[in-house]
Motif scaffolding. Structure first.
Motif, PDB file in Angstrom:
ATOM      1  N   UNK A   1      36.670 -39.807 -22.336  1.00  0.00           N
ATOM      2  CA  UNK A   1      35.900 -40.441 -23.412  1.00  0.00           C
ATOM      3  C   UNK A   1      35.008 -41.553 -22.869  1.00  0.00           C
ATOM      4  N   UNK A   2      35.498 -42.259 -21.865  1.00  0.00           N
ATOM      5  CA  UNK A   2      34.666 -43.289 -21.241  1.00  0.00           C
ATOM      6  C   UNK A   2      33.424 -42.688 -20.598  1.00  0.00           C
ATOM      7  N   UNK A   3      33.615 -41.589 -19.878  1.00  0.00           N
ATOM      8  CA  UNK A   3      32.489 -40.917 -19.219  1.00  0.00           C
ATOM      9  C   UNK A   3      31.525 -40.348 -20.257  1.00  0.00           C
ATOM     10  N   UNK A   4      32.062 -39.699 -21.281  1.00  0.00           N
ATOM     11  CA  UNK A   4      31.219 -39.117 -22.328  1.00  0.00           C
ATOM     12  C   UNK A   4      30.435 -40.214 -23.061  1.00  0.00           C
ATOM     13  N   UNK A   5      31.104 -41.302 -23.411  1.00  0.00           N
ATOM     14  CA  UNK A   5      30.433 -42.386 -24.131  1.00  0.00           C
ATOM     15  C   UNK A   5      29.327 -42.992 -23.273  1.00  0.00           C
TER      16      UNK A   5
ATOM     17  N   UNK B   1      21.563 -33.917 -38.875  1.00  0.00           N
ATOM     18  CA  UNK B   1      22.320 -34.709 -37.904  1.00  0.00           C
ATOM     19  C   UNK B   1      23.574 -35.281 -38.554  1.00  0.00           C
ATOM     20  N   UNK B   2      23.423 -35.827 -39.747  1.00  0.00           N
ATOM     21  CA  UNK B   2      24.521 -36.512 -40.418  1.00  0.00           C
ATOM     22  C   UNK B   2      25.644 -35.607 -40.868  1.00  0.00           C
ATOM     23  N   UNK B   3      25.363 -34.335 -41.119  1.00  0.00           N
ATOM     24  CA  UNK B   3      26.410 -33.443 -41.597  1.00  0.00           C
ATOM     25  C   UNK B   3      27.228 -32.840 -40.448  1.00  0.00           C
ATOM     26  N   UNK B   4      26.711 -32.915 -39.237  1.00  0.00           N
ATOM     27  CA  UNK B   4      27.433 -32.277 -38.145  1.00  0.00           C
ATOM     28  C   UNK B   4      27.437 -33.057 -36.856  1.00  0.00           C
ATOM     29  N   UNK B   5      26.311 -33.078 -36.181  1.00  0.00           N
ATOM     30  CA  UNK B   5      26.261 -33.647 -34.838  1.00  0.00           C
ATOM     31  C   UNK B   5      26.707 -35.105 -34.803  1.00  0.00           C
TER      32      UNK B   5
ATOM     33  N   UNK C   1      31.892 -36.961 -32.153  1.00  0.00           N
ATOM     34  CA  UNK C   1      32.883 -37.972 -31.787  1.00  0.00           C
ATOM     35  C   UNK C   1      34.303 -37.559 -32.164  1.00  0.00           C
ATOM     36  N   UNK C   2      34.455 -36.618 -33.041  1.00  0.00           N
ATOM     37  CA  UNK C   2      35.769 -36.061 -33.362  1.00  0.00           C
ATOM     38  C   UNK C   2      36.141 -34.971 -32.361  1.00  0.00           C
ATOM     39  N   UNK C   3      35.188 -34.130 -32.036  1.00  0.00           N
ATOM     40  CA  UNK C   3      35.431 -32.960 -31.194  1.00  0.00           C
ATOM     41  C   UNK C   3      35.738 -33.333 -29.744  1.00  0.00           C
ATOM     42  N   UNK C   4      34.982 -34.240 -29.189  1.00  0.00           N
ATOM     43  CA  UNK C   4      35.094 -34.565 -27.767  1.00  0.00           C
ATOM     44  C   UNK C   4      36.522 -34.972 -27.368  1.00  0.00           C
TER      45      UNK C   4
ATOM     46  N   UNK D   1      32.971 -26.243 -34.391  1.00  0.00           N
ATOM     47  CA  UNK D   1      31.933 -25.459 -33.715  1.00  0.00           C
ATOM     48  C   UNK D   1      30.847 -24.995 -34.687  1.00  0.00           C
ATOM     49  N   UNK D   2      31.199 -24.385 -35.836  1.00  0.00           N
ATOM     50  CA  UNK D   2      30.141 -23.990 -36.767  1.00  0.00           C
ATOM     51  C   UNK D   2      29.316 -25.174 -37.269  1.00  0.00           C
ATOM     52  N   UNK D   3      29.976 -26.304 -37.550  1.00  0.00           N
ATOM     53  CA  UNK D   3      29.221 -27.466 -38.026  1.00  0.00           C
ATOM     54  C   UNK D   3      28.261 -27.986 -36.962  1.00  0.00           C
ATOM     55  N   UNK D   4      28.687 -27.981 -35.711  1.00  0.00           N
ATOM     56  CA  UNK D   4      27.776 -28.395 -34.639  1.00  0.00           C
ATOM     57  C   UNK D   4      26.578 -27.455 -34.556  1.00  0.00           C
TER      58      UNK D   4
END
Length: 150
Positions: free
Chosen positions: A72-76, A47-51, A56-59, A10-13
């Motif tokens: 994951x299919x719907x999110x992707x 973008x590269x350090x968080x989002x 893709x790890x968080x979801x 959450x903080x990284x996002x």
């Protein structure tokens, strides 16, 4: 992964998306090639350090096991559809709004920060079972039945 596990998802996002706001504002008002390049670099770095990686790890962590594959299919699908929409609308928006289009994107980033802060749970140091228990508890509080799985 070390940074993600140490700081939390959450903080990284929030840092990542929040870190994109000023470069986007800089792009909106910059008339200098050098400043624009610095803004693009800072945006990509944020973008590269968080989002980029954390999303893709968080979801998959926040989906219960029985819903993870379809979720994951719907999110992707949604992610790539929205990427296509943003890509298809960027040049027309740039033509009509000029560099002010970057102010719209910075505003969306601010909204995303508030949403993540208010609505997403931190999963740092929790097992998938513990995360699922949090969702079950929230569902019980709202009076929603969750199936224990097949």
């Amino acid at each position: 992964m070390f940074i993600v596990d140490k700081l939390g998802r959450k903080p990284l996002l929030i840092y990542s998306i929040g870190g994109q706001v000023l470069p986007l504002i800089g792009l909106a008002f910059s008339d200098s090639t050098i400043l624009s390049m610095v803004c693009v670099f800072l945006y990509v770095f944020a973008f590269g350090i968080g989002l980029g990686p954390v999303f893709w790890l968080y979801i998959p962590e926040v989906f219960p096991l029985q819903a993870r594959a379809i979720g994951m299919g719907i999110i992707t699908f949604s992610q790539y559809t929205l990427n296509a929409i943003f890509s298809a609308t960027f040049l027309p928006l740039l033509s009509s709004l000029g560099y002010n289009v970057f102010l719209i994107y910075s505003g969306l980033s601010v909204i995303a920060c508030f949403y993540i802060f208010a609505k997403t749970p931190e999963t740092k140091g929790k097992t998938l079972e513990e995360i699922e228990a949090v969702w079950r508890q929230k569902a019980r509080e709202k009076g929603v039945a969750m199936d224990k799985g097949a």
